[in-house]
Motif scaffolding. Sequence first.
Motif, short mmCIF file in Angstrom:
data_model
loop_
_atom_site.label_atom_id
_atom_site.label_comp_id
_atom_site.label_asym_id
_atom_site.label_seq_id
_atom_site.Cartn_x
_atom_site.Cartn_y
_atom_site.Cartn_z
N TYR A 64 0.89 -1.73 -0.18
CA TYR A 64 -0.10 0.26 0.24
C TYR A 64 0.81 1.48 0.40
O TYR A 64 1.89 1.19 -0.65
CB TYR A 64 -1.01 -0.29 1.25
N ASP A 86 3.63 -5.84 -3.91
CA ASP A 86 2.46 -5.16 -4.50
C ASP A 86 1.61 -4.95 -5.74
O ASP A 86 2.58 -5.39 -6.76
CB ASP A 86 2.07 -3.71 -3.87
N ASP A 132 -0.73 -8.65 4.26
CA ASP A 132 -2.35 -7.80 3.86
C ASP A 132 -2.40 -7.65 3.51
O ASP A 132 -2.55 -6.71 2.93
CB ASP A 132 -1.63 -7.45 4.91
#
Length: 208
Positions: A64, A86, A132
């Motif tokens: 993120y 990511d 996550d």
Amino acid sequence: MDKSWIDYAEKFTSDESDVLKELREHCYRNYEDKAMLAGFVQGRILSMFSKMIRPKVVLEIGTYLGYSALCFAEGLADGGKVITLDIQEGTNKVARSFVERSNYVKQIEFHLGFAADIIPTLNETFDLVFIDADKPNYSNYYDLVFDKVRPGGFIIADNVLWSGMVLDPGDDENAQALAEFNKIVLADERVENVLLPVRDGLMVIRKN
Ligand SMILES: C[S@@+](CC[C@H](N)C(=O)[O-])C[C@H]1O[C@@H](n2cnc3c(N)ncnc32)[C@H](O)[C@@H]1O
């Protein structure tokens, strides 16, 4: 938890760095999906875990804006690194710009692409893995990283309570996947684990 208890916990927690504070404020001001960022107290918990473990290599699945990567970097052993993955180019650019302003620019390695494609290409042994990213893939990520985690190493997974929906997932795909992930971890005799009811739930797993 009562909001006043959360305010109290924040008040009695050590400050984060200026870069982390700015990053959090930048996120809260500009991003609709701001709930994705770990948050102040959880960030301090991740930093504290890292300082307790002193990892040489951390793998983070889900960068993120780089907030949690910077938190983990605070506890690295000398010569250690955080590898963070990511798929989003836009947020990745912002993450890189904040990391460049931190003390950890040489310690954080960014990879852009699908985590499930990248993990098999990584040859490092991990002391700590933070899961996550996309919730339906949690069990898949657990399997992909497991043999690369050293014995005595840790896997931490965020959002395992999914706002309490794991108790009764119904048709919610994310809640179903997380409830299944929690069952798999509990039944896995190769690990011990504790589900911390912190924020949206942190599953802390130690590989035997
Ligand atoms: C909850 S956010 C990560 C938050 C960050 N760890 C923090 O606490 O500051 C989840 C991230 O996972 C990324 N993501 C989702 N699916 C992914 C995939 N298949 N591979 C890699 N990253 C993915 C999203 O782009 C998003 O940036």
